[in-house]
Design a protein around this motif. Structure first.
Motif, PDB file in Angstrom:
ATOM      1  N   ILE A   1      29.536 -10.704 -63.917  1.00  0.00           N
ATOM      2  CA  ILE A   1      29.719  -9.379 -65.007  1.00  0.00           C
ATOM      3  C   ILE A   1      28.506  -8.505 -65.489  1.00  0.00           C
ATOM      4  N   LEU A   2      28.531  -7.249 -64.970  1.00  0.00           N
ATOM      5  CA  LEU A   2      27.338  -6.887 -65.227  1.00  0.00           C
ATOM      6  C   LEU A   2      26.963  -5.275 -66.578  1.00  0.00           C
ATOM      7  N   ARG A   3      28.515  -5.185 -66.667  1.00  0.00           N
ATOM      8  CA  ARG A   3      28.630  -4.524 -67.915  1.00  0.00           C
ATOM      9  C   ARG A   3      28.324  -3.955 -69.163  1.00  0.00           C
ATOM     10  N   SER A   4      28.011  -2.710 -69.204  1.00  0.00           N
ATOM     11  CA  SER A   4      27.563  -2.156 -70.613  1.00  0.00           C
ATOM     12  C   SER A   4      25.896  -2.672 -70.041  1.00  0.00           C
ATOM     13  N   ASN A   5      25.531  -1.382 -68.667  1.00  0.00           N
ATOM     14  CA  ASN A   5      23.636  -1.563 -69.192  1.00  0.00           C
ATOM     15  C   ASN A   5      23.554  -0.361 -68.998  1.00  0.00           C
ATOM     16  N   TYR A   6      22.743   0.137 -67.494  1.00  0.00           N
ATOM     17  CA  TYR A   6      22.443   1.909 -66.955  1.00  0.00           C
ATOM     18  C   TYR A   6      21.942   1.081 -65.819  1.00  0.00           C
ATOM     19  N   PHE A   7      22.115   1.002 -65.154  1.00  0.00           N
ATOM     20  CA  PHE A   7      22.703   0.924 -63.805  1.00  0.00           C
ATOM     21  C   PHE A   7      23.359   2.042 -63.240  1.00  0.00           C
ATOM     22  N   SER A   8      22.418   2.547 -61.994  1.00  0.00           N
ATOM     23  CA  SER A   8      22.806   3.640 -61.850  1.00  0.00           C
ATOM     24  C   SER A   8      22.575   3.899 -59.941  1.00  0.00           C
ATOM     25  N   ARG A   9      23.174   5.359 -59.267  1.00  0.00           N
ATOM     26  CA  ARG A   9      23.375   5.125 -57.649  1.00  0.00           C
ATOM     27  C   ARG A   9      24.437   4.643 -57.878  1.00  0.00           C
ATOM     28  N   TYR A  10      25.111   3.787 -56.377  1.00  0.00           N
ATOM     29  CA  TYR A  10      26.654   3.067 -56.050  1.00  0.00           C
ATOM     30  C   TYR A  10      25.937   2.475 -56.313  1.00  0.00           C
ATOM     31  N   LEU A  11      27.445   1.397 -56.324  1.00  0.00           N
ATOM     32  CA  LEU A  11      27.613   0.832 -55.398  1.00  0.00           C
ATOM     33  C   LEU A  11      27.449  -0.022 -54.058  1.00  0.00           C
ATOM     34  N   PRO A  12      27.335  -0.937 -54.140  1.00  0.00           N
ATOM     35  CA  PRO A  12      26.668  -1.844 -52.388  1.00  0.00           C
ATOM     36  C   PRO A  12      27.546  -2.230 -51.948  1.00  0.00           C
ATOM     37  N   TYR A  13      28.134  -1.738 -50.546  1.00  0.00           N
ATOM     38  CA  TYR A  13      28.714  -1.596 -50.138  1.00  0.00           C
ATOM     39  C   TYR A  13      28.796  -3.495 -49.695  1.00  0.00           C
ATOM     40  N   THR A  14      27.704  -4.321 -49.717  1.00  0.00           N
ATOM     41  CA  THR A  14      27.636  -5.845 -49.828  1.00  0.00           C
ATOM     42  C   THR A  14      28.647  -6.262 -50.686  1.00  0.00           C
ATOM     43  N   LEU A  15      29.228  -5.170 -51.374  1.00  0.00           N
ATOM     44  CA  LEU A  15      30.100  -6.638 -52.107  1.00  0.00           C
ATOM     45  C   LEU A  15      31.285  -7.158 -51.421  1.00  0.00           C
ATOM     46  N   GLY A  16      31.715  -6.861 -50.456  1.00  0.00           N
ATOM     47  CA  GLY A  16      32.506  -7.109 -49.440  1.00  0.00           C
ATOM     48  C   GLY A  16      32.544  -7.995 -49.414  1.00  0.00           C
ATOM     49  N   GLY A  17      31.273  -8.987 -49.172  1.00  0.00           N
ATOM     50  CA  GLY A  17      30.876 -10.220 -48.795  1.00  0.00           C
ATOM     51  C   GLY A  17      30.795 -11.214 -49.537  1.00  0.00           C
ATOM     52  N   LEU A  18      31.230 -10.770 -51.223  1.00  0.00           N
ATOM     53  CA  LEU A  18      31.974 -11.870 -52.325  1.00  0.00           C
ATOM     54  C   LEU A  18      33.015 -12.614 -52.392  1.00  0.00           C
ATOM     55  N   ASP A  19      33.088 -13.542 -51.214  1.00  0.00           N
ATOM     56  CA  ASP A  19      33.882 -14.097 -51.201  1.00  0.00           C
ATOM     57  C   ASP A  19      34.936 -15.078 -52.121  1.00  0.00           C
ATOM     58  N   SER A  20      34.418 -15.397 -52.926  1.00  0.00           N
ATOM     59  CA  SER A  20      34.720 -16.439 -53.517  1.00  0.00           C
ATOM     60  C   SER A  20      35.102 -15.628 -55.580  1.00  0.00           C
TER      61      SER A  20
ATOM     62  N   LEU B   1      34.021   4.952 -54.425  1.00  0.00           N
ATOM     63  CA  LEU B   1      34.541   3.535 -54.661  1.00  0.00           C
ATOM     64  C   LEU B   1      34.110   2.560 -53.186  1.00  0.00           C
ATOM     65  N   PRO B   2      33.368   1.789 -53.044  1.00  0.00           N
ATOM     66  CA  PRO B   2      33.086   0.786 -52.039  1.00  0.00           C
ATOM     67  C   PRO B   2      34.539   0.383 -51.434  1.00  0.00           C
ATOM     68  N   LEU B   3      34.826   0.875 -49.533  1.00  0.00           N
ATOM     69  CA  LEU B   3      36.059  -0.077 -49.098  1.00  0.00           C
ATOM     70  C   LEU B   3      35.093  -1.557 -48.984  1.00  0.00           C
ATOM     71  N   GLY B   4      34.976  -2.272 -49.474  1.00  0.00           N
ATOM     72  CA  GLY B   4      34.287  -3.931 -48.868  1.00  0.00           C
ATOM     73  C   GLY B   4      35.414  -4.669 -50.281  1.00  0.00           C
ATOM     74  N   ILE B   5      35.613  -3.853 -51.615  1.00  0.00           N
ATOM     75  CA  ILE B   5      36.086  -3.963 -52.499  1.00  0.00           C
ATOM     76  C   ILE B   5      37.509  -5.113 -52.012  1.00  0.00           C
ATOM     77  N   ALA B   6      38.361  -3.775 -50.948  1.00  0.00           N
ATOM     78  CA  ALA B   6      39.774  -4.571 -50.527  1.00  0.00           C
ATOM     79  C   ALA B   6      39.092  -5.659 -49.381  1.00  0.00           C
ATOM     80  N   LYS B   7      38.010  -5.922 -49.737  1.00  0.00           N
ATOM     81  CA  LYS B   7      38.267  -7.622 -48.712  1.00  0.00           C
ATOM     82  C   LYS B   7      38.295  -8.609 -49.834  1.00  0.00           C
ATOM     83  N   LEU B   8      38.274  -8.529 -51.051  1.00  0.00           N
ATOM     84  CA  LEU B   8      38.220  -9.671 -51.882  1.00  0.00           C
ATOM     85  C   LEU B   8      39.736 -10.408 -52.397  1.00  0.00           C
TER      86      LEU B   8
END
Length: 537
Positions: A359-378, A393-400
């Motif tokens: 949960i990283l909601r409500s901050n000031y993160f910028s630029r792109y979501l990293p493609y490595t999010l697809g590695g969050l297996d759990s 939108l990162p393609l890797g999210i479909a792997k979760l």
């Protein structure tokens, strides 16, 4: 003849003299050792016997010899100890404590480690700190090292090692660092909050209850919110939602065996001490809902056994370190929401393969979501909403495959929803993509491929086609479907049953199509008139 007679005795005397000289030094060494042994055993006994008939002897022992310090713990050093044998009633209770030997017999011991404790504490906090009259360090040292506070009361008196005394010093330092220790100060701090009078009163009573407990000289393992291992060293501190105020002292890092530190909603101020990274056994750190400032120290990621890290609802600034990947082995819960963090989300976040909540909601993160999010297996709950993220939108999210809830709303994502997203795991029940710059179509397969979808929010985007009819009708036609809310712009909101509200010029208004459907249903016309698909009966 004369020469022979006089020569023989000479030869014999020389042989005897040679033997004497051969054994002289071993005999002298044996004699010296005997004298030393007799002196060591006899002289102290005579002296001690004359001063106190109950005294058995004295020695210098480190606490590791007594078996009261954990490996790598506190309290290194030598302490003089005198031990007694006798009736407890005949000995001074204030100066004698109980020590049990291997046979279950007990003896009464008295020893003074005030000087060595002071030296150890000076190494922890600094001489200037503990000698500054009126400072929290000064108060804590005076309290913890007072004679009456160096004993643990109970059915039997037990020995308190120097390590335990230092532990009590650190806990006392935490107490004296709280603004709640000063009634007028805590009132000033509480008055700055939005609490009602009843809530303020309750907060004051809860704080008073804890302070009263922590002022007790009894075993610190019985203080409110403190739990210990079997050896008496702190395992857990839980003061959740008890308004105490003040800063976290760096000395907390000396609680080497602590596993859980829970200080949610305690009104803490100041920065996160980098020394917290020394807590190698720490598994849970919850400092959320406080007023902490500054950056997240990189040293914190050295706590390799960390399973839960919650720092949300503070005022933390700075960036996320790439060292967060070091927590990949055990971290299951990462919550940094509602802070002021900036920069990019590091690719190393994808190494957190055991994380279930991010949960990283409500901050000031910028630029792109990293493609490595697809590695969050759990991961089951992924929330990066209300930031300044952009790009596709990162393609890797479909792997979760274990994903349940996805929150990407209130960012600047653009482009179409990836085709790969049509194949989300069937357990997804909440998707928030609203308030971005997305275009194209909403995957039609979500209508049949996500049977447990309960909420879909896609309003305030740039979608060009209406929501697929099979998605609108999920709760009507599909067994086990739970679709209850669809939020979309009025121009694409064709769901006349699920789409209760739609958005017109960015404002949420009742869906006029939904109202029309309800009115027609009241006249018995129902789906035959209002829908473009056959009725479900």
């Amino acid at each position: 003849m004369t020469n022979v007679e006089t020569t023989a005795p000479v030869v014999l005397s020389r042989s005897f003299d040679s033997k004497i000289r051969r054994w002289k030094y071993p005999l002298l060494a044996l004699g010296s050792f005997t004298l030393v042994l007799l002196g060591t055993l006899g002289i102290p006994y005579v002296l001690l016997r004359d001063t106190d008939p109950g005294v058995r002897g004295s020695t210098d022992l480190s606490e590791s010899d007594l078996g009261v310090d954990p490996p790598g713990g506190l309290g290194l050093g030598e302490n003089h100890m005198i031990w007694y044998v006798g009736d407890p009633g005949e000995l001074e209770p204030e100066s004698n404590e109980t020590l049990y030997d291997d046979d279950g017999m007990f003896e009464f011991v008295s020893f003074d480690y005030r000087g060595s404790v002071k030296q150890a504490i000076m190494g922890i906090s600094g001489k200037e700190q503990i000698e500054l009259d009126g400072s929290p360090h000064f108060k804590a040292f005076e309290w913890a090292n007072a004679a009456e506070n160096r004993m643990i009361l109970g059915k039997n008196r037990t020995i308190i090692s120097k390590g335990r005394t230092i532990q009590r010093y650190i806990l006392a330092l935490l107490k004296f660092s709280w603004v709640s220790d000063n009634a007028s100060t805590v009132k000033e701090v509480i008055d700055t909050t939005n609490m009602t009078a009843t809530e303020i009163k309750a907060a004051e009573w809860k704080a008073f209850d804890v302070l009263e407990s922590w002022a007790n000289r009894e075993n610190e393992c019985k203080w409110k919110g403190v739990r210990c291992h079997d050896d008496g060293y702190v395992r857990k501190i839980d003061l959740t939602d008890i308004f105490l105020g003040g800063a976290l002292p760096p000395e907390l890092s000396r609680l080497s065996w602590i596993r859980e530190l829970l200080l949610h909603g305690c009104g803490l101020t100041g920065v996160l001490p980098p020394d917290l990274g020394l807590l190698s056994q720490l598994e849970t750190l919850d400092l959320s809902a406080n007023q902490l400032t500054g950056s997240i120290p990189e040293e914190l990621y050295d706590c390799r056994k960390m399973q839960v890290l919650r720092l949300g609802f503070n005022q933390l600034t700075g960036t996320l370190s790439s060292k967060m990947g070091q927590l990949s082995r055990r971290l299951v819960d990462l919550r940094l929401d509602y802070n002021r963090l900036v920069g990019t989300i590091p690719p190393e976040i994808g190494m957190l393969k055991n994380a279930r909540f991010i949960i990283l909601r409500s901050n000031y993160f910028s630029r792109y979501l990293p493609y490595t999010l697809g590695g969050l297996d759990s991961v089951m709950y992924l929330d990066v909403s209300a930031n300044q993220l952009r790009g596709p939108l990162p393609l890797g999210i479909a792997k979760l495959r274990k994903l349940n809830q996805l929150y990407l709303d209130n960012n600047q994502f653009s482009g179409a929803i990836p085709t790969e997203w049509s194949h989300f795991g069937v357990q997804v029940f909440e998707i928030h993509l609203n308030d971005n710059r997305l275009k194209g179509t909403i995957p039609e397969r979500w209508g049949g491929g996500l049977p447990f979808l309960g909420t879909l929010r896609v309003q305030n985007n740039r979608f060009s086609t209406t929501i697929p009819e099979n998605l609108c009708a999920m709760h009507v036609f599909l067994e086990n479907s739970e679709l209850m809310e669809v939020s979309a712009d009025c121009s694409i909101c064709s769901c006349r049953v699920s789409c209760k509200w739609c958005y017109l010029d960015g404002k949420r208004v009742p869906n006029p199509k939904k109202k029309l459907a309800d009115d027609l249903l009241g006249f018995g016309l129902g789906f035959n008139v209002t829908a473009d698909y056959p009725p479900p009966y």
